[in-house]
Design a protein around this motif. Structure first.
Motif, short mmCIF file in Angstrom:
data_model
loop_
_atom_site.label_atom_id
_atom_site.label_comp_id
_atom_site.label_asym_id
_atom_site.label_seq_id
_atom_site.Cartn_x
_atom_site.Cartn_y
_atom_site.Cartn_z
N MET A 53 0.79 -1.13 0.02
CA MET A 53 -0.08 -0.10 0.03
C MET A 53 0.89 1.12 0.03
N PRO A 54 0.50 2.32 -0.72
CA PRO A 54 1.39 3.57 -0.85
C PRO A 54 1.43 4.46 0.36
N SER A 55 2.56 5.08 0.69
CA SER A 55 2.32 5.96 1.75
C SER A 55 1.53 7.09 1.53
N SER A 56 0.99 7.74 2.52
CA SER A 56 0.18 9.06 2.45
C SER A 56 0.87 10.13 1.66
N LEU A 57 2.18 10.33 1.95
CA LEU A 57 2.91 11.09 1.01
C LEU A 57 3.03 10.99 -0.39
N GLU A 58 3.05 9.78 -0.70
CA GLU A 58 3.07 9.08 -2.22
C GLU A 58 1.76 9.72 -2.70
N VAL A 59 0.59 9.12 -2.10
CA VAL A 59 -0.57 9.38 -2.70
C VAL A 59 -1.10 10.79 -2.98
N ILE A 60 -0.55 11.60 -2.13
CA ILE A 60 -0.98 13.04 -2.43
C ILE A 60 0.07 13.56 -3.21
N LEU A 61 1.44 13.27 -3.26
CA LEU A 61 2.40 13.82 -4.36
C LEU A 61 2.18 13.58 -5.78
N VAL A 62 1.64 12.45 -5.93
CA VAL A 62 1.53 12.09 -7.50
C VAL A 62 0.50 12.82 -8.05
N PRO A 63 -0.72 12.95 -7.46
CA PRO A 63 -1.63 13.82 -8.26
C PRO A 63 -1.32 15.41 -8.00
N THR A 64 -0.74 15.84 -6.81
CA THR A 64 -0.20 17.30 -6.83
C THR A 64 0.76 17.47 -7.92
N PHE A 65 1.63 16.43 -8.17
CA PHE A 65 2.59 16.78 -9.25
C PHE A 65 1.98 16.98 -10.45
N MET A 66 0.82 16.11 -10.97
CA MET A 66 0.11 16.23 -12.16
C MET A 66 -0.67 17.65 -12.19
N ILE A 67 -1.27 18.22 -11.07
CA ILE A 67 -1.65 19.44 -10.92
C ILE A 67 -0.87 20.55 -11.18
N ILE A 68 0.34 20.39 -10.80
CA ILE A 68 1.55 21.45 -11.04
C ILE A 68 1.65 21.50 -12.41
N VAL A 69 2.05 20.19 -13.05
CA VAL A 69 2.28 20.39 -14.58
C VAL A 69 1.12 21.05 -15.24
N GLY A 70 -0.25 20.90 -14.83
CA GLY A 70 -1.16 21.69 -15.30
C GLY A 70 -1.11 23.24 -15.35
N LEU A 71 -0.78 23.78 -14.08
CA LEU A 71 -0.65 24.99 -13.74
C LEU A 71 0.61 25.46 -14.63
N MET A 72 1.91 24.57 -14.77
CA MET A 72 3.06 25.31 -15.27
C MET A 72 2.65 25.20 -16.87
N LEU A 73 1.75 24.34 -17.46
CA LEU A 73 1.40 24.55 -18.80
C LEU A 73 0.64 25.75 -19.03
#
Length: 300
Positions: free
Chosen positions: A1-21
């Motif tokens: 099972m993934p850690s809580s940090l990993e669960v949040i970091l993955v979608p957060t990174f995708m959000i940041i990609v959208g923001l940067m685009l």
């Protein structure tokens, strides 16, 4: 099972990609509407159908929409008394009440539940999200009476809500054990796999930091109600009822979601305080990145 940090970091990174685009002018804020349409009408229904049509549906899943509606009513009352204390207008009061009681159990709740608890968590989240769909219809009916508008319009929007039809058809395939052809299954899998990245990119495109300064007091109140008080209430209720397992975990996680994007649809449609609603949603979406990390850490 993934850690809580990993669960949040993955979608957060995708959000940041959208923001940067958006920052690099590769995509525009308006492109989020197209991505959202693709998610709501193609990829999310495919994800729901693929998982629910083959799932082992248990009785405890049926408790979730009831818990969701009960919780939303309690949050609605809390927001009502807050607005009365602040002597707000009828329009502002309804804006805060809807923002406090409608949870983003689908658009954000689905990928987070899937990331934390896998397919079992996602299936429970589907049933919990039925409460938000019901609320959208009920609020539409009430707002027509309070502020005027076309009652048929909210019914048309509800009937055209493709994820709801995905649930209905998936249950039919599940109950009657209807097989899915390999080709159709592969196509649905491809669409389903695109759901989470598209949701997060779309969310990144909608972020507007200028909104954070508007109505900061009301934004912090709604954020507290949605992100802190809400999961605490559902924790107490489920503990008193001795309900545990996946139902317990998903109910608390979904209860801690930010305000539903459909709340903004209601605000626009029925001429509520749209700027206030946008500010409320934006603030608690950002703050939810921290509170969800805490909730996930507690559940894991």
């Amino acid at each position: 099972m993934p850690s809580s940090l990993e669960v949040i970091l993955v979608p957060t990174f995708m959000i940041i990609v959208g923001l940067m685009l958006k920052r690099l002018s590769i995509l525009e804020s308006s492109d989020s509407k197209l991505l959202t349409k693709i998610v709501l009408n193609i990829s999310l229904p495919a994800l729901i159908f693929v998982n629910l049509s083959k799932a082992d549906i248990t009785g405890d899943m049926l408790i979730l929409p009831v818990m969701g509606l009960l919780l939303s009513f309690m949050l609605l009352c809390t927001a009502y008394f807050y607005s009365r204390f602040r002597n707000y207008s009828k329009k502002t009061t309804w804006t805060i009440m809807i923002a406090s009681s409608m949870m983003n159990t689908g658009f954000i709740g689905f990928p987070v539940s899937l990331g934390v608890f896998g397919n079992a968590g996602f299936l429970h989240a589907i049933f919990y999200d039925l409460s938000t769909t019901i609320l959208f219809i009920v609020y539409g009916m009430i707002l027509v009476k309070e502020f005027g508008g076309d009652r048929q319009d909210i019914l048309r929007q509800s009937v055209k809500f493709v994820p709801l039809w995905a649930v209905i058809f998936a249950l039919i395939f599940n109950v009657f054990n209807i097989p899915i052809f390999d080709l159709a299954g592969s196509i649905l899998d491809y669409f389903a796999d695109s759901t989470i990245p598209l949701i997060m990119l779309s969310l990144g495109l909608t972020i507007d930091f200028n909104a954070i300064g508007r109505s900061i007091g009301d934004s912090l109140f709604v954020s507290f109600v949605k992100l802190v008080l809400s999961p605490c209430i559902i924790f107490v209720i489920l503990s008193l009822l001795h309900i545990g397992g996946m139902t317990f975990n998903v109910a608390i996680l979904e209860a801690g979601m930010s305000t539903a994007m459909n709340a903004l649809v209601l605000a626009i449609t029925y001429d509520l305080d749209v700027k206030l609603m946008s500010s409320l949603i934006f603030t608690n979406v950002i703050l939810s990145l921290f509170t969800l990390t805490a909730i996930i850490s507690f559940l894991l």
